[in-house]
Design a protein around this motif. Structure first.
Motif, PDB file in Angstrom:
ATOM      1  N   GLU A 216     -21.307  25.340 -14.930  1.00 26.58           N
ATOM      2  CA  GLU A 216     -21.732  24.684 -16.162  1.00 26.58           C
ATOM      3  C   GLU A 216     -21.895  25.685 -17.300  1.00 26.58           C
ATOM      4  OE1 GLU A 216     -25.300  22.760 -15.028  1.00 26.58           O
ATOM      5  OE2 GLU A 216     -24.308  21.160 -13.885  1.00 26.58           O
ATOM      6  N   MET A 217     -22.238  26.933 -16.899  1.00 25.71           N
ATOM      7  CA  MET A 217     -22.409  27.983 -17.907  1.00 25.71           C
ATOM      8  C   MET A 217     -21.085  28.660 -18.246  1.00 25.71           C
ATOM      9  SD  MET A 217     -25.898  29.656 -16.349  1.00 25.71           S
ATOM     10  CE  MET A 217     -25.816  31.049 -17.488  1.00 25.71           C
ATOM     11  N   GLY A 218     -20.023  28.281 -17.516  1.00 30.26           N
ATOM     12  CA  GLY A 218     -18.717  28.849 -17.778  1.00 30.26           C
ATOM     13  C   GLY A 218     -18.491  30.194 -17.127  1.00 30.26           C
ATOM     14  N   VAL A 219     -19.386  30.562 -16.182  1.00 29.24           N
ATOM     15  CA  VAL A 219     -19.240  31.858 -15.512  1.00 29.24           C
ATOM     16  C   VAL A 219     -18.304  31.753 -14.322  1.00 29.24           C
ATOM     17  CG1 VAL A 219     -20.458  33.729 -14.335  1.00 29.24           C
ATOM     18  CG2 VAL A 219     -21.527  32.558 -16.292  1.00 29.24           C
ATOM     19  N   ASP A 220     -18.495  30.717 -13.475  1.00 30.36           N
ATOM     20  CA  ASP A 220     -17.667  30.524 -12.283  1.00 30.36           C
ATOM     21  C   ASP A 220     -16.636  29.433 -12.533  1.00 30.36           C
ATOM     22  OD1 ASP A 220     -18.963  32.483 -10.910  1.00 30.36           O
ATOM     23  OD2 ASP A 220     -20.257  31.123  -9.775  1.00 30.36           O
ATOM     24  N   SER A 221     -15.649  29.423 -11.673  1.00 28.74           N
ATOM     25  CA  SER A 221     -14.591  28.413 -11.769  1.00 28.74           C
ATOM     26  C   SER A 221     -14.812  27.318 -10.737  1.00 28.74           C
ATOM     27  CB  SER A 221     -13.222  29.065 -11.531  1.00 28.74           C
ATOM     28  OG  SER A 221     -13.131  29.531 -10.192  1.00 28.74           O
ATOM     29  N   ARG A 222     -14.036  26.284 -10.867  1.00 30.41           N
ATOM     30  CA  ARG A 222     -14.117  25.194  -9.881  1.00 30.41           C
ATOM     31  C   ARG A 222     -13.628  25.662  -8.507  1.00 30.41           C
ATOM     32  NH1 ARG A 222     -15.506  20.338 -11.551  1.00 30.41           N
ATOM     33  NH2 ARG A 222     -15.513  19.884 -13.792  1.00 30.41           N
ATOM     34  N   VAL A 223     -12.804  26.680  -8.468  1.00 28.88           N
ATOM     35  CA  VAL A 223     -12.369  27.236  -7.187  1.00 28.88           C
ATOM     36  C   VAL A 223     -13.572  27.800  -6.436  1.00 28.88           C
ATOM     37  CG1 VAL A 223     -10.993  29.031  -6.076  1.00 28.88           C
ATOM     38  CG2 VAL A 223     -10.064  27.748  -8.013  1.00 28.88           C
ATOM     39  N   ASP A 224     -14.478  28.482  -7.178  1.00 32.32           N
ATOM     40  CA  ASP A 224     -15.686  29.012  -6.544  1.00 32.32           C
ATOM     41  C   ASP A 224     -16.565  27.886  -6.010  1.00 32.32           C
ATOM     42  OD1 ASP A 224     -15.010  31.664  -7.068  1.00 32.32           O
ATOM     43  OD2 ASP A 224     -15.858  31.556  -9.098  1.00 32.32           O
ATOM     44  N   LEU A 225     -16.689  26.812  -6.792  1.00 30.84           N
ATOM     45  CA  LEU A 225     -17.502  25.685  -6.355  1.00 30.84           C
ATOM     46  C   LEU A 225     -16.885  25.013  -5.132  1.00 30.84           C
ATOM     47  CD1 LEU A 225     -19.887  23.787  -6.743  1.00 30.84           C
ATOM     48  CD2 LEU A 225     -18.482  22.441  -8.351  1.00 30.84           C
ATOM     49  N   SER A 226     -15.584  24.852  -5.128  1.00 29.72           N
ATOM     50  CA  SER A 226     -14.923  24.232  -3.969  1.00 29.72           C
ATOM     51  C   SER A 226     -15.086  25.095  -2.720  1.00 29.72           C
ATOM     52  CB  SER A 226     -13.436  24.017  -4.267  1.00 29.72           C
ATOM     53  OG  SER A 226     -13.257  23.128  -5.352  1.00 29.72           O
ATOM     54  N   SER A 227     -15.030  26.395  -2.875  1.00 31.00           N
ATOM     55  CA  SER A 227     -15.236  27.299  -1.730  1.00 31.00           C
ATOM     56  C   SER A 227     -16.648  27.170  -1.191  1.00 31.00           C
ATOM     57  CB  SER A 227     -14.951  28.740  -2.152  1.00 31.00           C
ATOM     58  OG  SER A 227     -13.607  28.898  -2.550  1.00 31.00           O
ATOM     59  N   ALA A 228     -17.628  27.085  -2.099  1.00 28.19           N
ATOM     60  CA  ALA A 228     -19.020  26.914  -1.669  1.00 28.19           C
ATOM     61  C   ALA A 228     -19.204  25.588  -0.954  1.00 28.19           C
ATOM     62  CB  ALA A 228     -19.952  27.001  -2.878  1.00 28.19           C
ATOM     63  N   GLU A 229     -18.574  24.539  -1.462  1.00 29.99           N
ATOM     64  CA  GLU A 229     -18.677  23.222  -0.819  1.00 29.99           C
ATOM     65  C   GLU A 229     -18.027  23.238   0.562  1.00 29.99           C
ATOM     66  OE1 GLU A 229     -18.663  20.281  -4.751  1.00 29.99           O
ATOM     67  OE2 GLU A 229     -16.787  20.778  -3.713  1.00 29.99           O
ATOM     68  N   THR A 230     -16.940  23.994   0.703  1.00 27.88           N
ATOM     69  CA  THR A 230     -16.271  24.087   2.006  1.00 27.88           C
ATOM     70  C   THR A 230     -17.210  24.660   3.063  1.00 27.88           C
ATOM     71  OG1 THR A 230     -14.118  24.388   0.959  1.00 27.88           O
ATOM     72  CG2 THR A 230     -14.334  25.101   3.246  1.00 27.88           C
ATOM     73  N   THR A 231     -17.911  25.713   2.714  1.00 23.53           N
ATOM     74  CA  THR A 231     -18.850  26.318   3.659  1.00 23.53           C
ATOM     75  C   THR A 231     -19.978  25.348   3.998  1.00 23.53           C
ATOM     76  OG1 THR A 231     -18.359  28.514   2.766  1.00 23.53           O
ATOM     77  CG2 THR A 231     -20.374  28.276   4.055  1.00 23.53           C
ATOM     78  N   TRP A 232     -20.475  24.646   3.010  1.00 21.88           N
ATOM     79  CA  TRP A 232     -21.589  23.717   3.240  1.00 21.88           C
ATOM     80  C   TRP A 232     -21.160  22.569   4.151  1.00 21.88           C
ATOM     81  CZ3 TRP A 232     -22.749  18.605   1.360  1.00 21.88           C
ATOM     82  CH2 TRP A 232     -24.072  18.196   1.579  1.00 21.88           C
ATOM     83  N   TYR A 233     -20.000  21.985   3.853  1.00 16.13           N
ATOM     84  CA  TYR A 233     -19.528  20.870   4.673  1.00 16.13           C
ATOM     85  C   TYR A 233     -19.201  21.322   6.096  1.00 16.13           C
ATOM     86  CZ  TYR A 233     -19.245  17.746   0.652  1.00 16.13           C
ATOM     87  OH  TYR A 233     -19.550  16.959  -0.428  1.00 16.13           O
ATOM     88  N   SER A 234     -18.685  22.521   6.239  1.00 13.09           N
ATOM     89  CA  SER A 234     -18.386  23.049   7.574  1.00 13.09           C
ATOM     90  C   SER A 234     -19.673  23.192   8.392  1.00 13.09           C
ATOM     91  CB  SER A 234     -17.667  24.391   7.449  1.00 13.09           C
ATOM     92  OG  SER A 234     -17.436  24.953   8.718  1.00 13.09           O
ATOM     93  N   ALA A 235     -20.726  23.715   7.750  1.00  9.00           N
ATOM     94  CA  ALA A 235     -22.003  23.851   8.454  1.00  9.00           C
ATOM     95  C   ALA A 235     -22.585  22.478   8.787  1.00  9.00           C
ATOM     96  CB  ALA A 235     -22.984  24.655   7.603  1.00  9.00           C
TER      97      ALA A 235
END
Length: 492
Positions: A216-235
């Motif tokens: 939201e602050m424009g620091v990270d990309s949606r790729v970073d968010l998707s990677s974080a979601e992948t780890t969360w859903y895997s767990a």
């Protein structure tokens, strides 16, 4: 008087052949002299890089009661409940009782069956005339005098089968103790894995929230968010899987125990090996295997087959049967009980000898000998399997600590890497992918360490079991139980 004496002497001489036959019935059987075969395994345990140096008493496992080997009171309680209630073990114990009864039936056949009878009859002989008769007799019918030990061989075969079933029951008891312990440890490990998955999911959720805010602050990309979601859903998926596994582990324990039990007896996490199980030295000699219950059961089956050869050989020799009755007879029932009756008796020995049977008796001997050789191979195979089980357990025992030390170091290094990567990511130095890779490495290494700790404990249980542990009672030795079994067999 001299004539009577002469007649008596002649009758005595006539009875000598019968007396001789009765004496022959007490001779040994035709079964071959039993000799235990040589064990087809090395005398020493394997040596090499995979094996630690063995030392200690070779009978330590067999003489260590399971209550001393397993130090957790909760697990001890579950094991005792299983020994009292497990249905498979109950069936095995009933097999022992059935085998004992079969032996007693066969042993009873060595003795004559004595029957008592009382009969009376009244018949019309001619017009106006009737005939009365009454008899009271005691006798035996067709009692086979065991001239060549056929019945004694059959009895010995049944006795050895009974002893084999006793050893099978003892082996089942050892196996049940091991299965309960392994199932309990598996539940503990899966609860550890579930807790780890929950912690990883929470860390992934927090990282995902940080990434979303940075997006939201424009620091990270949606790729970073998707990677974080992948780890969360895997767990989250792992949480569902381990939740199921924990429930199934409890169901497996319930089936083994055979009754309901309180959840306070279940582990909350995988305990330390030193606090749960005693360490067992394997000793230097492999002859300890000959006292394992499954090996003893195979040997009793071998001895049963050996006795069956004697029974088959005896079938080719003459057999003598004896029918004898004695009693009182009178024309009035009352005279039998008042002393007015006359004595009656019959003696009817019967001797039969096989002359031609188409070769069936010879074939039966050949069949019995083949069954004996088969039993020898089965015993040798059981000994070899026992040796391989111990050798495999020793190979794992000799290397498991090195693996534990290495994986513990891996987890420590992965934890440091994750902490540093996460800090660098939060400070904007590294990308989220570096932190994500470190998190995955840490999660995987922690799972591996839990599984290896479980394998370490399972290996201790396996080594205790394959060395014959689990039968000794507190303040007694395992050597007393086989003797008690044999004494019980002899006493009937």
């Amino acid at each position: 008087m001299r004539v009577i004496s002469s007649t008596s002497n002649r009758n005595s001489w006539r009875l000598l052949p019968l007396a001789s036959l009765l004496l022959l019935a007490g001779c040994s059987t035709l079964a071959p002299d039993y000799q235990r075969p040589d064990a087809p395994v090395p005398q020493q345990w394997p040596e090499g890089k995979a094996y630690a140096a063995n030392s200690g008493d070779a009978k330590a496992a067999a003489e260590l009661p399971w209550q001393d080997f397993i130090r957790d009171q909760r697990l001890q309680t579950l094991i005792q409940l299983a020994l009292d209630n497990n249905r498979d073990l109950r069936q095995t114990l009933e097999d022992v009782q059935a085998a004992r009864a079969s032996y007693l039936v066969q042993r009873g056949g060595e003795m004559p069956t004595v029957n008592a009878g009382l009969s009376a009859s009244r018949s019309k002989v001619q017009a106006g005339t009737t005939s009365n008769s009454a008899q009271a007799t005691v006798g035996m019918s067709a009692y086979e005098i065991d001239l060549f030990g056929k019945n004694r061989s059959l009895t010995e075969a049944e006795r050895q089968s009974w002893l084999a079933s006793e050893e099978t029951a003892r082996a089942a008891r050892i196996t049940l103790i091991g299965e309960i312990t392994s199932a309990w440890l598996t539940l503990a490990a899966d609860r550890n894995l579930l807790t780890l998955a929950e912690q990883t999911a929470e860390n992934a959720r927090q990282a995902m929230e940080i990434t979303r805010k940075r997006l939201e602050m424009g620091v990270d990309s949606r790729v970073d968010l998707s990677s974080a979601e992948t780890t969360w859903y895997s767990a989250k998926a792992d949480i569902a899987s381990y939740t199921t596994q924990v429930a199934q582990d409890r169901n497996a324990l319930w089936l083994l125990v055979g009754q309901n039990f309180d959840d306070s007896l279940l582990p909350t996490e995988l305990p330390a090996s030193t606090g749960l199980l005693a360490d067992i030295p394997a000793g230097l000699q492999s002859d300890v295997l000959l006292q394992r219950p499954d090996v003893l059961a195979a040997e009793h089956s071998l001895q049963s087959a050996n006795a069956s050869i004697g029974a088959a050989k005896a079938e080719r020799f003459p057999s003598l049967s004896l029918t004898a009755t004695g009693g009182l007879a009178s024309s009035a029932m009352a005279d039998i009980f008042t002393g007015g009756a006359s004595t009656i008796w019959t003696l009817a020995p019967s001797l039969s000898m096989p002359i031609f049977d188409g070769g069936s008796s010879k074939a039966q001997v050949a069949y019995s000998e083949a069954e004996y050789r088969k039993a020898v191979a089965a015993w040798e195979g059981t000994v070899q399997s026992a040796f391989a089980e111990v050798a495999d357990a020793l190979a794992r025992r000799g290397t498991i600590q090195q693996q534990l030390d290495a994986e513990t170091s891996v987890v420590s290094a992965a934890q440091r890497s994750y902490d540093l990567s996460l800090a660098r990511y939060q400070n904007g130095i590294d990308s989220f992918n570096d932190a994500l890779d470190s998190q995955r490495t840490l999660y995987s290494s922690q799972q591996g360490l839990i599984n290896t700790r479980l394998e370490d404990l399972d290996n201790r249980v396996t080594l205790y079991r394959v060395l014959g542990g689990g039968l000794a009672e507190p303040n007694t030795t395992a050597d007393s139980e086989p003797a008690a079994a044999v004494n019980g067999a002899a006493g009937g």
